[in-house]
Design a protein around this motif. Structure first.
Motif, PDB file in Angstrom:
ATOM      1  N   SER A   9       0.790  -1.179   0.070  1.00  0.00           N
ATOM      2  CA  SER A   9       0.046   0.018   0.013  1.00  0.00           C
ATOM      3  C   SER A   9       0.918   1.152   0.027  1.00  0.00           C
ATOM      4  CB  SER A   9      -0.810   0.105   1.038  1.00  0.00           C
ATOM      5  OG  SER A   9      -1.488   1.389   1.288  1.00  0.00           O
ATOM      6  N   TYR A  11      -0.119   4.224   0.673  1.00  0.00           N
ATOM      7  CA  TYR A  11      -0.347   5.097   1.829  1.00  0.00           C
ATOM      8  C   TYR A  11       0.373   4.611   3.069  1.00  0.00           C
ATOM      9  CZ  TYR A  11      -4.354   5.946  -1.361  1.00  0.00           C
ATOM     10  OH  TYR A  11      -5.241   5.967  -2.449  1.00  0.00           O
ATOM     11  N   LYS A  47     -10.043   0.142   6.007  1.00  0.00           N
ATOM     12  CA  LYS A  47      -8.901   0.813   5.200  1.00  0.00           C
ATOM     13  C   LYS A  47      -7.434   0.584   5.981  1.00  0.00           C
ATOM     14  CE  LYS A  47     -11.200   3.748   2.102  1.00  0.00           C
ATOM     15  NZ  LYS A  47     -11.190   3.153   0.655  1.00  0.00           N
ATOM     16  N   VAL A  48      -6.449   0.544   5.297  1.00  0.00           N
ATOM     17  CA  VAL A  48      -5.260   0.606   5.962  1.00  0.00           C
ATOM     18  C   VAL A  48      -4.476   1.833   5.357  1.00  0.00           C
ATOM     19  CG1 VAL A  48      -4.877  -1.521   6.819  1.00  0.00           C
ATOM     20  CG2 VAL A  48      -4.062  -1.053   4.301  1.00  0.00           C
ATOM     21  N   PRO A  49      -3.540   2.547   5.719  1.00  0.00           N
ATOM     22  CA  PRO A  49      -2.995   2.417   7.043  1.00  0.00           C
ATOM     23  C   PRO A  49      -4.068   2.755   8.257  1.00  0.00           C
ATOM     24  CG  PRO A  49      -2.039   4.380   6.317  1.00  0.00           C
ATOM     25  CD  PRO A  49      -2.876   3.981   5.372  1.00  0.00           C
ATOM     26  N   ASP A  61      -6.954   8.774   8.767  1.00  0.00           N
ATOM     27  CA  ASP A  61      -6.499   8.002   7.475  1.00  0.00           C
ATOM     28  C   ASP A  61      -5.077   8.414   7.462  1.00  0.00           C
ATOM     29  OD1 ASP A  61      -6.156  10.512   6.108  1.00  0.00           O
ATOM     30  OD2 ASP A  61      -7.691   9.703   4.432  1.00  0.00           O
ATOM     31  N   SER A  62      -4.056   8.173   6.404  1.00  0.00           N
ATOM     32  CA  SER A  62      -2.884   8.362   6.321  1.00  0.00           C
ATOM     33  C   SER A  62      -2.390   9.979   6.631  1.00  0.00           C
ATOM     34  CB  SER A  62      -1.996   7.804   5.258  1.00  0.00           C
ATOM     35  OG  SER A  62      -2.541   8.710   4.048  1.00  0.00           O
ATOM     36  N   MET A 104      -6.241   3.800  -7.868  1.00  0.00           N
ATOM     37  CA  MET A 104      -6.751   2.628  -7.149  1.00  0.00           C
ATOM     38  C   MET A 104      -8.254   2.219  -7.636  1.00  0.00           C
ATOM     39  SD  MET A 104      -5.301   1.613  -4.207  1.00  0.00           S
ATOM     40  CE  MET A 104      -3.537   2.049  -3.439  1.00  0.00           C
TER      41      MET A 104
HETATM   42  C1  GSF Z   1      -6.714   5.466   1.916  1.00  0.00           C
HETATM   43  C2  GSF Z   1      -6.302   4.333   2.275  1.00  0.00           C
HETATM   44  C3  GSF Z   1      -6.514   3.140   1.225  1.00  0.00           C
HETATM   45  O1  GSF Z   1      -7.337   3.277   0.358  1.00  0.00           O
HETATM   46  C4  GSF Z   1      -5.486   7.200   3.447  1.00  0.00           C
HETATM   47  O2  GSF Z   1      -5.320   6.334   4.389  1.00  0.00           O
HETATM   48  O3  GSF Z   1      -4.941   7.833   2.897  1.00  0.00           O
HETATM   49  N1  GSF Z   1      -7.251   8.020   2.165  1.00  0.00           N
HETATM   50  C5  GSF Z   1      -6.921   6.733   2.755  1.00  0.00           C
HETATM   51  N2  GSF Z   1      -6.155   2.066   1.532  1.00  0.00           N
HETATM   52  C6  GSF Z   1      -6.336   1.079   0.811  1.00  0.00           C
HETATM   53  C7  GSF Z   1      -5.061   0.162   0.797  1.00  0.00           C
HETATM   54  S1  GSF Z   1      -4.015   0.120  -0.516  1.00  0.00           S
HETATM   55  O4  GSF Z   1      -3.316   1.092  -0.491  1.00  0.00           O
HETATM   56  O5  GSF Z   1      -4.175  -0.609  -1.533  1.00  0.00           O
HETATM   57  C8  GSF Z   1      -7.422   0.180   1.550  1.00  0.00           C
HETATM   58  O6  GSF Z   1      -7.598  -0.143   2.667  1.00  0.00           O
HETATM   59  N3  GSF Z   1      -8.370  -0.350   0.632  1.00  0.00           N
HETATM   60  C9  GSF Z   1      -9.524  -0.917   1.202  1.00  0.00           C
HETATM   61  C10 GSF Z   1     -10.765  -0.761   0.737  1.00  0.00           C
HETATM   62  O7  GSF Z   1     -11.789  -1.490   0.976  1.00  0.00           O
HETATM   63  O8  GSF Z   1     -10.869   0.319   0.027  1.00  0.00           O
END
Ligand code: GSF
Length: 205
Positions: A9, A11, A47-49, A61-62, A104
């Motif tokens: 990831s 982020y 979502k991570v992080p 979020d991040s 993404m």
């Molecule tokens: C975006 C985090 C994100 O989309 C941030 O933390 O800055 N605005 C947030 N993370 C993705 C993981 S990735 O980088 O592939 C995530 O956790 N997606 C899971 C989902 O269900 O969207």
């Protein structure tokens, strides 16, 4: 502190780079949000992080995480304290994160197994990819021949841009941003020499 995330990831990588630059100690807890719902126990957005503090509070979020981490010590400040300079760095971060958000969305539209081939929308993918290319153009124009994205110092802006470019290498290798934007290549080469970037390179796809 525990950081829940994955090695791919971008982020999460942004947060790990900030941790390394600030010399902060943390435990990385690997979690594949696409394979399990475990993350929901900490982050209702799934979502991570996600940063879990000593007392158990979850931070996401991040952008919120890196702002908090930067405030923990004045060592190697990555976000200017106020005013125009701060706005400039945060706007670079928004641009880089926005590129990632669009990339993404395009990728998930194309590959998420919950969608059948008939449900996938090429116009939607094209729309998101046009944002990716517009963001790259804007990054290159904004950088010009400066050594760093914002001002004369290394900042969170450079970190965010470096993570966005690294993600394109990982998932969108056919986009030849190095050839098209030599100034971004120069910045990326400089960033790659930092231990924080080298130590967080995503494993090959
Ligand atoms: C975006 C985090 C994100 O989309 C941030 O933390 O800055 N605005 C947030 N993370 C993705 C993981 S990735 O980088 O592939 C995530 O956790 N997606 C899971 C989902 O269900 O969207």
């Amino acid at each position: 502190m525990k950081l829940i995330g994955s090695l791919t990831s971008p982020y999460v990588r942004k947060v790990r780079i900030v941790m390394a630059e600030k010399r902060l100690d943390f435990q990385l807890v690997l979690d594949d949000v696409w394979a399990s719902d475990a993350i929901l126990a900490s982050n209702p957005l799934g979502k991570v992080p996600c940063l879990v503090m000593e007392g158990g509070e979850a931070v996401f979020d991040s952008r919120v995480i890196v702002e908090y981490l930067d405030s923990l010590s004045p060592v190697g400040r990555l976000i200017p304290p106020a005013g125009r300079e701060r706005m400039e760095v945060r706007t670079w971060e928004a641009l880089a994160d926005g590129l990632l958000d669009a990339a993404m969305l395009a990728r998930m539209e194309a590959i998420w197994p919950g969608r059948s081939a008939a449900q996938r929308s090429q116009p939607w993918i094209d729309r998101q990819m046009s944002r990716v290319h517009a963001a790259l153009r804007a990054m290159s124009q904004g950088l010009g021949d400066k050594p760093h994205c914002a001002g004369t110092h290394f900042s969170l802006g450079d970190i965010a841009v470096g993570c966005a470019l690294g993600y394109l290498d990982l998932r969108f290798a056919p986009i030849d941003w190095r050839d098209e934007y030599p100034n971004l290549r120069k910045l990326a080469d400089k960033l790659a020499a930092r231990a924080s970037f080298a130590d967080t390179l995503p494993p090959a796809a």
